[in-house]
Write a protein that holds these residues in place. Structure first.
Motif, PDB file in Angstrom:
ATOM      1  N   LEU A 133      -8.106 -20.960 -10.579  1.00 14.51           N
ATOM      2  CA  LEU A 133      -9.547 -20.746 -10.709  1.00 14.51           C
ATOM      3  C   LEU A 133      -9.851 -19.624 -11.699  1.00 14.51           C
ATOM      4  O   LEU A 133     -10.803 -19.716 -12.476  1.00 14.51           O
ATOM      5  N   LEU A 134      -9.034 -18.577 -11.682  1.00 14.07           N
ATOM      6  CA  LEU A 134      -9.209 -17.498 -12.660  1.00 14.07           C
ATOM      7  C   LEU A 134      -8.941 -17.995 -14.075  1.00 14.07           C
ATOM      8  O   LEU A 134      -9.660 -17.647 -15.016  1.00 14.07           O
ATOM      9  N   THR A 172      -9.025 -27.225 -29.166  1.00 17.70           N
ATOM     10  CA  THR A 172      -7.892 -26.882 -28.298  1.00 17.70           C
ATOM     11  C   THR A 172      -8.353 -26.228 -27.006  1.00 17.70           C
ATOM     12  O   THR A 172      -7.764 -26.454 -25.951  1.00 17.70           O
ATOM     13  N   ASN A 173      -9.415 -25.447 -27.061  1.00 17.24           N
ATOM     14  CA  ASN A 173      -9.918 -24.823 -25.848  1.00 17.24           C
ATOM     15  C   ASN A 173     -10.500 -25.867 -24.905  1.00 17.24           C
ATOM     16  O   ASN A 173     -10.315 -25.797 -23.687  1.00 17.24           O
ATOM     17  N   LEU A 223     -15.183 -19.242 -20.157  1.00 15.96           N
ATOM     18  CA  LEU A 223     -15.843 -18.206 -20.964  1.00 15.96           C
ATOM     19  C   LEU A 223     -15.459 -18.335 -22.434  1.00 15.96           C
ATOM     20  O   LEU A 223     -16.304 -18.192 -23.326  1.00 15.96           O
ATOM     21  N   MET A 224     -14.185 -18.626 -22.689  1.00 15.56           N
ATOM     22  CA  MET A 224     -13.753 -18.825 -24.072  1.00 15.56           C
ATOM     23  C   MET A 224     -14.396 -20.076 -24.673  1.00 15.56           C
ATOM     24  O   MET A 224     -14.650 -20.132 -25.875  1.00 15.56           O
ATOM     25  N   GLU A 225     -14.673 -21.071 -23.822  1.00 19.96           N
ATOM     26  CA  GLU A 225     -15.328 -22.290 -24.301  1.00 19.96           C
ATOM     27  C   GLU A 225     -16.730 -21.976 -24.835  1.00 19.96           C
ATOM     28  O   GLU A 225     -17.141 -22.520 -25.863  1.00 19.96           O
ATOM     29  N   ALA A 226     -17.450 -21.105 -24.138  1.00 18.46           N
ATOM     30  CA  ALA A 226     -18.773 -20.700 -24.621  1.00 18.46           C
ATOM     31  C   ALA A 226     -18.660 -20.027 -25.988  1.00 18.46           C
ATOM     32  O   ALA A 226     -19.456 -20.296 -26.899  1.00 18.46           O
TER      33      ALA A 226
END
Length: 94
Positions: A40-41, A68-69, A48-51
């Motif tokens: 989950l972490l 890739t993300n 967050l990296m996707e945003a």
């Protein structure tokens, strides 16, 4: 261009690296040794990296990072869903 290709290839390798774990879960239907909290972490961090990746792609840069993300987000989501599926208590058959 070279660094974008390196990022794309590296990200694909990292994402594909989850497939053996997914196949093992499906084959054994066992998630007893996996930590749901850890996954989950990871899912939160990748989300967050996707945003950030979406923002970069909207600016015209970072398409390789977005691809890739997104792939990593998908495979880690599958692992989380499998953990939830196989950890839920099953009702006894009648």
């Amino acid at each position: 261009m070279l660094f974008a290709l390196m990022q794309l290839l590296g990200g694909i390798i990292l994402s594909v690296g989850w497939i053996p774990q997914i196949m093992q879960i499906i084959r054994t239907k066992s998630v007893a040794d996996l930590s749901l909290n850890a996954y989950l972490l990871m899912l939160l961090g990748i989300g967050l990296m996707e945003a950030y990746a979406l923002r970069l792609a909207a600016d015209g840069t970072g398409l390789a990072f977005l691809i890739t993300n997104t792939l990593s987000l998908a495979v880690v989501s599958i692992v989380v869903l499998l953990i939830l599926r196989y950890r839920l208590p099953r009702s006894p058959k009648k």
